[in-house]
Design a protein around this motif. Structure first.
Motif, PDB file in Angstrom:
ATOM      1  N   PRO A   1      -3.449   3.698  -4.978  1.00 53.01           N
ATOM      2  CA  PRO A   1      -3.319   2.306  -4.516  1.00 53.01           C
ATOM      3  C   PRO A   1      -3.720   1.309  -5.588  1.00 53.01           C
ATOM      4  O   PRO A   1      -3.245   0.182  -5.600  1.00 53.01           O
TER       5      PRO A   1
ATOM      6  N   TYR B   1       0.857  -1.182   0.000  1.00 51.22           N
ATOM      7  CA  TYR B   1       0.000   0.000   0.000  1.00 51.22           C
ATOM      8  C   TYR B   1       0.900   1.240   0.000  1.00 51.22           C
ATOM      9  O   TYR B   1       1.874   1.291   0.758  1.00 51.22           O
ATOM     10  N   PRO B   2       0.575   2.231  -0.844  1.00 52.96           N
ATOM     11  CA  PRO B   2       1.429   3.430  -0.915  1.00 52.96           C
ATOM     12  C   PRO B   2       1.557   4.083   0.467  1.00 52.96           C
ATOM     13  O   PRO B   2       0.553   4.230   1.169  1.00 52.96           O
TER      14      PRO B   2
ATOM     15  N   ILE C   1       1.100   7.127  -6.082  1.00 55.77           N
ATOM     16  CA  ILE C   1       0.274   7.032  -4.879  1.00 55.77           C
ATOM     17  C   ILE C   1      -1.097   6.433  -5.074  1.00 55.77           C
ATOM     18  O   ILE C   1      -1.800   6.196  -4.102  1.00 55.77           O
TER      19      ILE C   1
ATOM     20  N   THR D   1      -4.820   8.149   3.899  1.00 57.00           N
ATOM     21  CA  THR D   1      -4.564   8.143   2.459  1.00 57.00           C
ATOM     22  C   THR D   1      -4.754   9.544   1.883  1.00 57.00           C
ATOM     23  O   THR D   1      -3.940  10.017   1.080  1.00 57.00           O
TER      24      THR D   1
ATOM     25  N   TYR E   1     -18.666  11.189   5.946  1.00 63.50           N
ATOM     26  CA  TYR E   1     -17.428  10.955   5.198  1.00 63.50           C
ATOM     27  C   TYR E   1     -17.631  11.502   3.783  1.00 63.50           C
ATOM     28  O   TYR E   1     -18.665  11.257   3.174  1.00 63.50           O
TER      29      TYR E   1
ATOM     30  N   MET F   1      -1.809  11.675   2.869  1.00 65.04           N
ATOM     31  CA  MET F   1      -0.613  11.321   2.097  1.00 65.04           C
ATOM     32  C   MET F   1      -0.689  11.920   0.702  1.00 65.04           C
ATOM     33  O   MET F   1       0.274  12.499   0.210  1.00 65.04           O
ATOM     34  N   ILE F   2      -1.880  11.807   0.084  1.00 60.52           N
ATOM     35  CA  ILE F   2      -2.047  12.363  -1.262  1.00 60.52           C
ATOM     36  C   ILE F   2      -1.849  13.880  -1.238  1.00 60.52           C
ATOM     37  O   ILE F   2      -1.171  14.445  -2.094  1.00 60.52           O
TER      38      ILE F   2
ATOM     39  N   ALA G   1     -11.417   1.827   8.988  1.00 61.66           N
ATOM     40  CA  ALA G   1     -11.692   2.230   7.604  1.00 61.66           C
ATOM     41  C   ALA G   1     -11.564   3.744   7.431  1.00 61.66           C
ATOM     42  O   ALA G   1     -10.854   4.216   6.542  1.00 61.66           O
TER      43      ALA G   1
ATOM     44  N   GLY H   1      -9.461   3.082   1.462  1.00 61.12           N
ATOM     45  CA  GLY H   1      -8.370   3.947   1.029  1.00 61.12           C
ATOM     46  C   GLY H   1      -8.357   4.116  -0.487  1.00 61.12           C
ATOM     47  O   GLY H   1      -8.198   5.226  -0.999  1.00 61.12           O
TER      48      GLY H   1
ATOM     49  N   ARG I   1       1.873  14.650  -0.960  1.00 59.40           N
ATOM     50  CA  ARG I   1       2.575  14.372  -2.209  1.00 59.40           C
ATOM     51  C   ARG I   1       2.209  15.383  -3.291  1.00 59.40           C
ATOM     52  O   ARG I   1       3.008  15.749  -4.132  1.00 59.40           O
TER      53      ARG I   1
ATOM     54  N   THR J   1      -8.000   4.910   7.805  1.00 59.68           N
ATOM     55  CA  THR J   1      -7.189   4.558   6.640  1.00 59.68           C
ATOM     56  C   THR J   1      -7.469   5.542   5.503  1.00 59.68           C
ATOM     57  O   THR J   1      -6.548   6.016   4.832  1.00 59.68           O
ATOM     58  N   GLY J   2      -8.752   5.864   5.322  1.00 61.94           N
ATOM     59  CA  GLY J   2      -9.120   6.842   4.297  1.00 61.94           C
ATOM     60  C   GLY J   2      -8.528   8.211   4.590  1.00 61.94           C
ATOM     61  O   GLY J   2      -7.994   8.873   3.694  1.00 61.94           O
TER      62      GLY J   2
ATOM     63  N   ALA K   1      -8.920   7.579  -2.552  1.00 59.79           N
ATOM     64  CA  ALA K   1      -7.945   8.059  -3.539  1.00 59.79           C
ATOM     65  C   ALA K   1      -8.614   8.312  -4.894  1.00 59.79           C
ATOM     66  O   ALA K   1      -8.351   9.331  -5.541  1.00 59.79           O
TER      67      ALA K   1
END
Lengths: 358, 358
Positions: free
Chosen positions: A297, A144-145, A295, B259, B144, B262-263, B252, A256, B266, B255-256, A260
């Protein structure tokens, strides 16, 4: 009878990979293109391509890199994405997927690669390769990224089984650490156990038990146990290996992935919003493309089935030639490192009274 | 004694919100600013601000919108982010958080809002407000970001409890559907049950049982049951309400969130990569800012505790004034819709022999 060691059939110094050439949404042309890409950059691999010879032969003939390094093994049938795993196990003997796994079962190859139907691939792998001594539940591990230097974390299990008890989780830690060491060159991977908080008193009872078991193995198995981790750490830097049951792992990575995708879609909308942002998207095009490869996934290849007598690498059904090539590269690395023998030794060691498999 | 109806203490047509003004990383100035924003756009709300009077009085005095619509209720103590929930329950009587919940317990207000320590807020809410008749496990529901027209899906439970049996999951469906109807104006919400696949035979045994229970309630409770959904659907368009146990839900969404972070990180790097991409980021700045507000799960406010005698809205600890205002807006809407009375009626109805609470 002693089991032959990995890669019996490969030439000295060569790594033989068994490839299901018919699986995947993109068809065999993409799989063959991926094989050619991989063969070009890695002189040490040879391949067996399983599938319809009349389809594969002309595709292989067009690829100079594959000449003399690629055997086509005829299989008339194909497992489709809609086939039920139970059906494939009963009637799939003539499929390219079955044939690809058969090469691992007979120790001709150490690793098989397929882009096909995950459920069928897992079911066939389980039934044909059988579980390693000491393994109750095999696992699917994915990359996983993440923000770690290696760019990825190992997450397992992501759906081989919906249950896992404390002993299973401990074996996932052993197998995941071995995968990180042999697949990502991490000498001493950091292992975390997925929970709803990082305090030791939190979470379900089996997690507290698993906590102690995983901690207890860390010295012998050569990993650092960082304790409980949370969902944010799946893509974070606290651990390299995230251990969880297949239900939680599957939901987590798919949440995730969905997040994304949603961000990607909204980003494309945002860049169309005004003339200025349209211009911006043109200017940033290369950077954004590079980013999306890194990135997303869904673009990461190489889900690996662990805990069987042989390794099976599942490449994404929608993988392009680069994706297939990445899966083959991973397979070659795991095979060259005699990865499955190492896992077999490791999981057997923690079972007192079990015969070591190497 | 019959319980007084919601908003006893509010003036006719007014909605009274109880606000813990001291919680949160940003301090009381941000909370008061958020209250002022909310009061400005919504003439129907009045507020009780709980906290240190010497701190709050000057902050309130500066806000014209709050004059005559805001009572300060003195509480000397504050629950910090590091306080243990068990400790707060025993010794937290003088805290602003306790006082804010007390206003709901006495039916002075129908809804309380806090940016404070989630664990402490849940523990205090459970112990002071008590569970609704028919509810075994209360739940935390969050909004969400999703690709649905309303921009969000309701996910519950995300961590009130690490376990949930089939009956709990059915009540989560009832409460989640009610929340979607009253908090997001969806007349007939679509409810999905989170699993590792969408086929009916997949997943854990309790999920198959919950599947039938949730389907059985759909007509009476006015929702459409879309069956099993997967992790990708948490941010997708197949359902408006995602039902799961608190362990899976917590992992869940975190994790979302991870992610998404992280995005974002980046993306910022990618825009610094070359002179062209730096220029691009300037041109696209407004679009990207708008996007990040829409889709970053961390920016979404208003986790709601469901299944108690009264509603508690948890705003993010790092919320800015806009975030606090969004949480108050949600609280006002739920209060005006007599949301908690509706949930109480609904969950009591499915328990044969239980007394209906309204």
């Amino acid at each position: 009878m002693t089991a032959p060691t990995d890669q019996t059939a490969a030439k000295a110094g060569q790594t033989l990979i068994s490839v299901d050439a018919m699986g995947g949404d993109q068809g065999p042309a993409i799989v063959v293109a991926g094989c050619a890409l991989s063969a070009k950059v890695n002189p040490d691999i040879t391949l067996i391509l399983h599938g319809d010879e009349s389809v594969l032969a002309p595709l292989v003939a067009k690829r100079r890199e594959l000449q003399g390094r690629c055997e086509i093994r005829h299989a008339a049938d194909v497992v489709t994405m809609d086939d039920k795993p139970s059906q494939v196990v009963r009637t799939g003997k003539d499929t390219s997927m079955w044939s690809a796994i058969e090469s691992v079962r007979t120790h001709e190859a150490a690793v098989a690669v397929s882009c096909g139907n995950t459920g069928a691939l897992m079911a066939l792998s389980m039934i044909r390769l059988k579980k390693l001594p000491g393994v109750n539940r095999p696992a699917i591990a994915v990359l996983y990224p993440s923000s770690n230097p290696q760019g990825f974390n190992v997450i397992l299990d992501v759906g081989a089984d919906v249950r896992a008890d404390a002993e299973d989780l401990m074996r996932y830690a052993l197998m995941g650490a071995s995968y990180a060491r042999n697949g990502m060159d991490l000498k001493r991977p950091r292992v975390g156990l997925l929970n709803v908080g990082t305090e030791e008193h939190k979470g379900r009872a089996e997690l507290k038990e698993a906590f102690d078991l995983i901690r207890g193995q860390s010295d012998d198995a050569g990993y650092d146990f960082v304790g409980f981790v949370e969902g944010v750490d799946v893509s974070g830097t606290r651990a390299d290996v995230i251990v969880t049951d297949g239900f939680t792992g599957n939901v987590a990575i798919k949440t995730g992935e969905g997040t994304a995708s949603m961000i990607g879609a909204r980003l494309r909308e945002a860049f169309k919003y005004s003339p200025l942002s349209r211009l911006a998207s043109l200017l940033a095009y290369t950077s954004l493309q590079r980013l999306s490869k890194k990135i997303d996934p869904r673009r990461v290849n190489g889900g690996v089935f662990l805990g069987l007598n042989g390794t099976v690498v599942k490449s994404h059904g929608s993988a392009d030639a680069m994706g297939v090539s990445a899966a083959i590269k991973l397979a070659a690395q795991l095979s060259a490192n005699r990865f499955n023998d190492k896992i077999a030794t490791r999981v057997a060691v923690v079972l007192p009274g079990e015969e070591k498999s190497e």
